[in-house]
Design a protein around this motif. Structure first.
Motif, PDB file in Angstrom:
ATOM      1  N   ASN A 100       0.848  -1.200   0.000  1.00  0.00           N
ATOM      2  CA  ASN A 100       0.000   0.000   0.000  1.00  0.00           C
ATOM      3  C   ASN A 100       0.880   1.247   0.000  1.00  0.00           C
ATOM      4  N   TYR A 101       0.352   2.319  -0.589  1.00  0.00           N
ATOM      5  CA  TYR A 101       1.060   3.586  -0.629  1.00  0.00           C
ATOM      6  C   TYR A 101       0.639   4.435   0.570  1.00  0.00           C
ATOM      7  N   ILE A 102       1.600   5.244   1.062  1.00  0.00           N
ATOM      8  CA  ILE A 102       1.360   6.022   2.276  1.00  0.00           C
ATOM      9  C   ILE A 102       2.210   7.291   2.235  1.00  0.00           C
ATOM     10  N   GLY A 103       1.708   8.371   2.753  1.00  0.00           N
ATOM     11  CA  GLY A 103       2.462   9.622   2.844  1.00  0.00           C
ATOM     12  C   GLY A 103       2.438  10.401   1.539  1.00  0.00           C
ATOM     13  N   GLN A 104       2.984  11.588   1.562  1.00  0.00           N
ATOM     14  CA  GLN A 104       2.938  12.477   0.416  1.00  0.00           C
ATOM     15  C   GLN A 104       4.198  12.409  -0.448  1.00  0.00           C
ATOM     16  N   ASN A 105       5.131  11.512  -0.115  1.00  0.00           N
ATOM     17  CA  ASN A 105       6.367  11.376  -0.887  1.00  0.00           C
ATOM     18  C   ASN A 105       6.420  10.036  -1.610  1.00  0.00           C
ATOM     19  N   PHE A 106       5.301   9.575  -2.167  1.00  0.00           N
ATOM     20  CA  PHE A 106       5.221   8.326  -2.919  1.00  0.00           C
ATOM     21  C   PHE A 106       5.781   7.168  -2.101  1.00  0.00           C
ATOM     22  N   GLY A 107       5.419   7.093  -0.819  1.00  0.00           N
ATOM     23  CA  GLY A 107       5.908   6.034   0.054  1.00  0.00           C
ATOM     24  C   GLY A 107       5.131   4.751  -0.139  1.00  0.00           C
ATOM     25  N   MET A 108       5.842   3.618  -0.064  1.00  0.00           N
ATOM     26  CA  MET A 108       5.205   2.301  -0.181  1.00  0.00           C
ATOM     27  C   MET A 108       5.611   1.476   1.031  1.00  0.00           C
ATOM     28  N   ILE A 109       4.653   0.791   1.609  1.00  0.00           N
ATOM     29  CA  ILE A 109       4.932  -0.057   2.769  1.00  0.00           C
ATOM     30  C   ILE A 109       5.669  -1.294   2.279  1.00  0.00           C
ATOM     31  N   THR A 110       6.855  -1.553   2.859  1.00  0.00           N
ATOM     32  CA  THR A 110       7.665  -2.696   2.443  1.00  0.00           C
ATOM     33  C   THR A 110       7.658  -3.827   3.465  1.00  0.00           C
ATOM     34  N   ARG A 111       7.387  -3.498   4.735  1.00  0.00           N
ATOM     35  CA  ARG A 111       7.427  -4.536   5.771  1.00  0.00           C
ATOM     36  C   ARG A 111       6.598  -4.094   6.964  1.00  0.00           C
ATOM     37  N   ILE A 112       5.886  -5.044   7.565  1.00  0.00           N
ATOM     38  CA  ILE A 112       5.085  -4.758   8.754  1.00  0.00           C
ATOM     39  C   ILE A 112       5.484  -5.749   9.831  1.00  0.00           C
ATOM     40  N   THR A 113       5.881  -5.229  11.008  1.00  0.00           N
ATOM     41  CA  THR A 113       6.158  -6.079  12.165  1.00  0.00           C
ATOM     42  C   THR A 113       5.189  -5.688  13.275  1.00  0.00           C
ATOM     43  N   ASP A 114       5.324  -6.319  14.415  1.00  0.00           N
ATOM     44  CA  ASP A 114       4.437  -6.004  15.535  1.00  0.00           C
ATOM     45  C   ASP A 114       4.667  -4.600  16.082  1.00  0.00           C
ATOM     46  N   THR A 115       5.877  -4.047  15.872  1.00  0.00           N
ATOM     47  CA  THR A 115       6.201  -2.760  16.482  1.00  0.00           C
ATOM     48  C   THR A 115       6.457  -1.630  15.498  1.00  0.00           C
ATOM     49  N   GLU A 116       6.566  -1.950  14.189  1.00  0.00           N
ATOM     50  CA  GLU A 116       6.852  -0.875  13.237  1.00  0.00           C
ATOM     51  C   GLU A 116       6.415  -1.219  11.821  1.00  0.00           C
ATOM     52  N   VAL A 117       6.319  -0.155  11.018  1.00  0.00           N
ATOM     53  CA  VAL A 117       6.014  -0.273   9.600  1.00  0.00           C
ATOM     54  C   VAL A 117       7.173   0.365   8.856  1.00  0.00           C
ATOM     55  N   GLU A 118       7.815  -0.389   7.965  1.00  0.00           N
ATOM     56  CA  GLU A 118       8.920   0.150   7.176  1.00  0.00           C
ATOM     57  C   GLU A 118       8.373   0.646   5.845  1.00  0.00           C
ATOM     58  N   ILE A 119       8.872   1.799   5.423  1.00  0.00           N
ATOM     59  CA  ILE A 119       8.361   2.472   4.232  1.00  0.00           C
ATOM     60  C   ILE A 119       9.525   2.855   3.341  1.00  0.00           C
ATOM     61  N   LYS A 120       9.335   2.728   2.029  1.00  0.00           N
ATOM     62  CA  LYS A 120      10.317   3.177   1.043  1.00  0.00           C
ATOM     63  C   LYS A 120       9.662   4.345   0.294  1.00  0.00           C
ATOM     64  N   GLU A 121      10.264   5.531   0.409  1.00  0.00           N
ATOM     65  CA  GLU A 121       9.735   6.718  -0.255  1.00  0.00           C
ATOM     66  C   GLU A 121      10.586   7.045  -1.474  1.00  0.00           C
ATOM     67  N   ILE A 122       9.972   7.667  -2.462  1.00  0.00           N
ATOM     68  CA  ILE A 122      10.701   8.121  -3.645  1.00  0.00           C
ATOM     69  C   ILE A 122      10.598   9.641  -3.667  1.00  0.00           C
ATOM     70  N   VAL A 123      11.747  10.306  -3.499  1.00  0.00           N
ATOM     71  CA  VAL A 123      11.779  11.769  -3.416  1.00  0.00           C
ATOM     72  C   VAL A 123      12.816  12.315  -4.397  1.00  0.00           C
ATOM     73  N   ARG A 124      12.670  13.591  -4.719  1.00  0.00           N
ATOM     74  CA  ARG A 124      13.660  14.250  -5.581  1.00  0.00           C
ATOM     75  C   ARG A 124      14.784  14.803  -4.716  1.00  0.00           C
ATOM     76  N   ASP A 125      16.018  14.649  -5.202  1.00  0.00           N
ATOM     77  CA  ASP A 125      17.149  15.235  -4.490  1.00  0.00           C
ATOM     78  C   ASP A 125      17.416  16.631  -5.038  1.00  0.00           C
ATOM     79  N   ALA A 126      18.500  17.248  -4.612  1.00  0.00           N
ATOM     80  CA  ALA A 126      18.796  18.632  -4.989  1.00  0.00           C
ATOM     81  C   ALA A 126      19.037  18.787  -6.483  1.00  0.00           C
ATOM     82  N   SER A 127      19.515  17.733  -7.139  1.00  0.00           N
ATOM     83  CA  SER A 127      19.781  17.834  -8.575  1.00  0.00           C
ATOM     84  C   SER A 127      18.550  17.506  -9.408  1.00  0.00           C
ATOM     85  N   GLY A 128      17.446  17.143  -8.778  1.00  0.00           N
ATOM     86  CA  GLY A 128      16.215  16.856  -9.504  1.00  0.00           C
ATOM     87  C   GLY A 128      16.021  15.391  -9.823  1.00  0.00           C
TER      88      GLY A 128
END
Length: 180
Positions: A136-164
């Motif tokens: 599932n996608y989450i957040g405003q930076n094109f984040g995708m949930i990659t792993r769910i444990t009992d205590t946390e949710v890991e997310i991979k976001e795709i963002v632009r860096d300073a060079s674009g």
């Protein structure tokens, strides 16, 4: 003629108050003391330092290359976009999911839910609780949930860096326990 009784009492009081105003009330002593202190106190005026000499600065770079030339900037941006060979970019044509409307820092993990072969994270935004699974996608930076444990949710976001260029960034939401 008869003088009223109240007037007879008021005249001596009035005369007494007029006579009390005639005395200096110790004012002369204060004036003498002030004169004595002024005569004994030395006058000291601090010496003012010389003003600094102004040395004019001449800018020698006016005949050199202009770093803010619009033509130069647009050429550099076009070159950078042509060189983006990473191939990483978000899918801008897909339908947005409800949790993508909220910034990641406003989303709280409040629990997990497990069904046979599938785990769900319970995520709260304001007072609404959402179920989210891996992918599932989450957040405003094109984040995708990659792993769910009992205590946390890991997310991979795709963002632009300073060079674009698009780059990946990892984030996580940790379980928020109610503290009473």
């Amino acid at each position: 003629m008869m003088i009223p009784r109240a007037l007879k009492k008021a005249v001596p009081l009035l005369a007494l108050s007029v006579l009390a105003g005639c005395g200096d009330g110790g004012l002369q002593e204060v004036k003498d003391w002030m004169k004595e202190v002024r005569s004994q106190t030395p006058v000291s005026v601090p010496k003012i330092s010389e003003p600094k000499k102004f040395v004019p600065f001449s800018y020698s770079g006016k005949d050199e290359f202009d770093p803010y030339n619009p033509a130069k900037l647009s050429a550099a941006l076009a070159k950078m976009q042509a060189n983006t060979g990473s191939g990483l970019k978000p899918d801008l044509d897909r339908r947005k999911e409800p949790l993508e409307s909220y910034p990641l820092d406003s989303i709280k993990m409040v629990g997990t839910l497990e069904k046979p072969g599938l785990s769900y994270a319970l995520l709260q935004v304001d007072k609404v609780v959402f179920q989210a699974k891996v992918g599932n996608y989450i957040g405003q930076n094109f984040g995708m949930i990659t792993r769910i444990t009992d205590t946390e949710v890991e997310i991979k976001e795709i963002v632009r860096d300073a060079s674009g260029e698009w780059t990946e960034r990892k984030a996580k939401l940790e379980l928020q326990e109610n503290k009473k």
